[in-house]
Structure formats: structure tokens, C-alpha cells
Design an enzyme around this catalytic site. Sequence first.
Site, mmCIF file in Angstrom:
data_model
loop_
_atom_site.group_PDB
_atom_site.id
_atom_site.type_symbol
_atom_site.label_atom_id
_atom_site.label_comp_id
_atom_site.label_asym_id
_atom_site.label_seq_id
_atom_site.Cartn_x
_atom_site.Cartn_y
_atom_site.Cartn_z
ATOM 1 N N HIS A 1 0.712 -1.191 -0.118
ATOM 2 C CA HIS A 1 0.047 -0.066 -0.077
ATOM 3 C C HIS A 1 0.970 1.323 0.092
ATOM 4 O O HIS A 1 1.530 1.595 1.159
ATOM 5 C CB HIS A 1 -0.740 0.073 1.333
ATOM 6 N N HIS B 1 1.776 5.390 -1.090
ATOM 7 C CA HIS B 1 1.235 6.746 -1.123
ATOM 8 C C HIS B 1 2.236 7.477 -2.019
ATOM 9 O O HIS B 1 3.662 7.161 -2.156
ATOM 10 C CB HIS B 1 1.218 7.531 0.236
ATOM 11 N N CYS C 1 -3.968 9.678 5.335
ATOM 12 C CA CYS C 1 -4.244 9.381 6.682
ATOM 13 C C CYS C 1 -4.460 10.599 7.620
ATOM 14 O O CYS C 1 -3.657 11.352 7.661
ATOM 15 C CB CYS C 1 -3.182 8.509 7.215
#
Length: 317
Positions: free
Chosen positions: A216, A218, A249
Site C-alpha cells: 500500500h 502513497h 491518513c
Amino acid sequence: MRGGVVSGGVVRAGAPQLRDVTLRDGLQLTGKVLPVERRAQIVRALLAAGVPQLEIGSMARPDLVPPMAGTVELIGMLTPEELDRCYIWVATPRHVEKAAAAGARHFQYCLSVSDAHNRANIGRDTDASLAAMPAAVEHARAAGGSIQLCLATAFTCPFDGPVDPDRVLEIACDPRADGAADIVLADTLGQAVPAQVAALVSRVRDDSPARRIVFHGHDTWGLGVANSLAAIGAGAAVVDGSLGGLGGCPFAPGASGNTASEDLLFATRPPWLTPAVFADLVRLGESVVADLGEPNRSRAAQGARSEAAAFEWVVNR
């Protein structure tokens, strides 16, 4: 390359799948709340396009993460067949129980490698979250589903800085996490570089060979696609992305958008992705960011609107 076969610079069959996380990580930093009906339309559009897996919501408290309000209602609007390709973010056994009661079958149980971020994100230290995981696994199994262990801040923490890879391995191999089918390694701040990603994915894969590895990433520092490809090369089975590069987040200062799903798809060209399907996804991403009043950070979506009409991946209106 462990993750797939390369032909002409493109990762082909056997490569990791894309999991689109627009409706969870993509939405949670936005200032608007998408109606549940609109979210259901997006789920169905992504599934119809061929996206293999989705993350469609979170059981986080809606007073803390308002864009996640309505997740239970969204679950109830989807068919069992649709839900079989969808994940729900959870952080407690009670989250799993509530989502399963609504019809969810697949869960991403998240905790942070860093205690400081886990306290900010979930309200307890990391070991307390890990201690609760066996109960979460039992709820998932009782529902006939599966559960992932997601390790947020697997590379850096906004409060404590660099994270020791040995600590990541310690948590991934902790017996209390044995029930996890997958391990998600999250570059929560987008500060990792490809060599770091490849090294950590390789170590976790070697130490936990029975599980799939999910990366995952970013795109905060512009390395989202590069890091995802490094994860693929090291053996990741799934990579996460969000339409238009939406997301981040709310409890991690400095976190910004996810790696764009459009960019990941253009880079990897899975067998189901045709130029026509890509055009549909570009248009879908454009409509979602327009709904939210957010910028479209996907470089592939921007490129698809170029005037180089001889290139088959250019999108004509």
C-alpha cells in the site's frame, strides 16, 4: 522478477492484482461525504471494469472520520458476489463483528508498527491491537471470510521517524497474527524509496511464505508507482491504488494521496485492461474527483487527455 512475467517492459499474467481503495483511503481526507448510493455506483463501475479487488469503507467512528459514515449501509446495498471482491477496514474485533453482520466477508485489520501512530490512529499501543487480533480472526472465520493484517507506518512514522524493519518482521511473524491470510505493508507517508520497499517485501515474503504480500503506497514524494513496481519485483501479490490519487491518513501529518490506480494500471497493463476499459476508468476517476472538488493527481489520467491521438491509450471525449 518474482511478482510476474515481464514482456516488452509490461508486467503480464501472474503479476500482482490491483486493489482500488478509493472508497476508503481515497475518501477519508476529503472535505465532502459521498452519498452511499454514489459509492455503490462507483463499486459497481470498478467491478464491471475488471478491477479484481476493492476496499470500500471503514468501521472507524464517523465523528472522527466523517467520510466513512454509511459504510454499514453500503455493505447492505451490495450483493454477496460483489462483496466477495471487497474489503472493509477494521481495527477491533467489534468492527469485524458489525461489518460481518451487515454482510461483509473480507476484512483488513489495521495496526501501526509505530506505537505513537497506533495511539493517534486507533487509540491504543501496537501490542494491544495485536493482542486483540485472534478474536478478530475468529469473527472473520465465523462469517466464512478472511482477514488481512495491515501494518501501517511500515517504513516511517510521522512522530517517531524511520521504522526498524526488524520490528515489522517481529509483528508479521507474531503468533497472534497467524490467522491473517495476507500481510499489507503500508508506506503511510510515502517516504520510502524503491530499494527499501523491495528489501522489506522480500524479507516479509521469505519469513512468511504462506501469505500474500500487499503493498500500500502513497505518492507524497512522487515514488508511488516506482515503489509499487519494486514491491512487485520483490514478490508482492497485490498493490493498492486510488482513483485520481485521492487519499491519505487523517492521523498522520504529512500523508497525502495514494498512488493513483490509473497510473498503476497504465504501468502494469493487466490482461483485462484494454484502452477502452482504461478510458472508462479515467472518466470515472475524473467524475469522482469532480464530485469531491479535489484535484486529479493521476499523471496517467492527465496524459490520457493529451492530443497525441495516434497513441491508443489517449482518451477521446
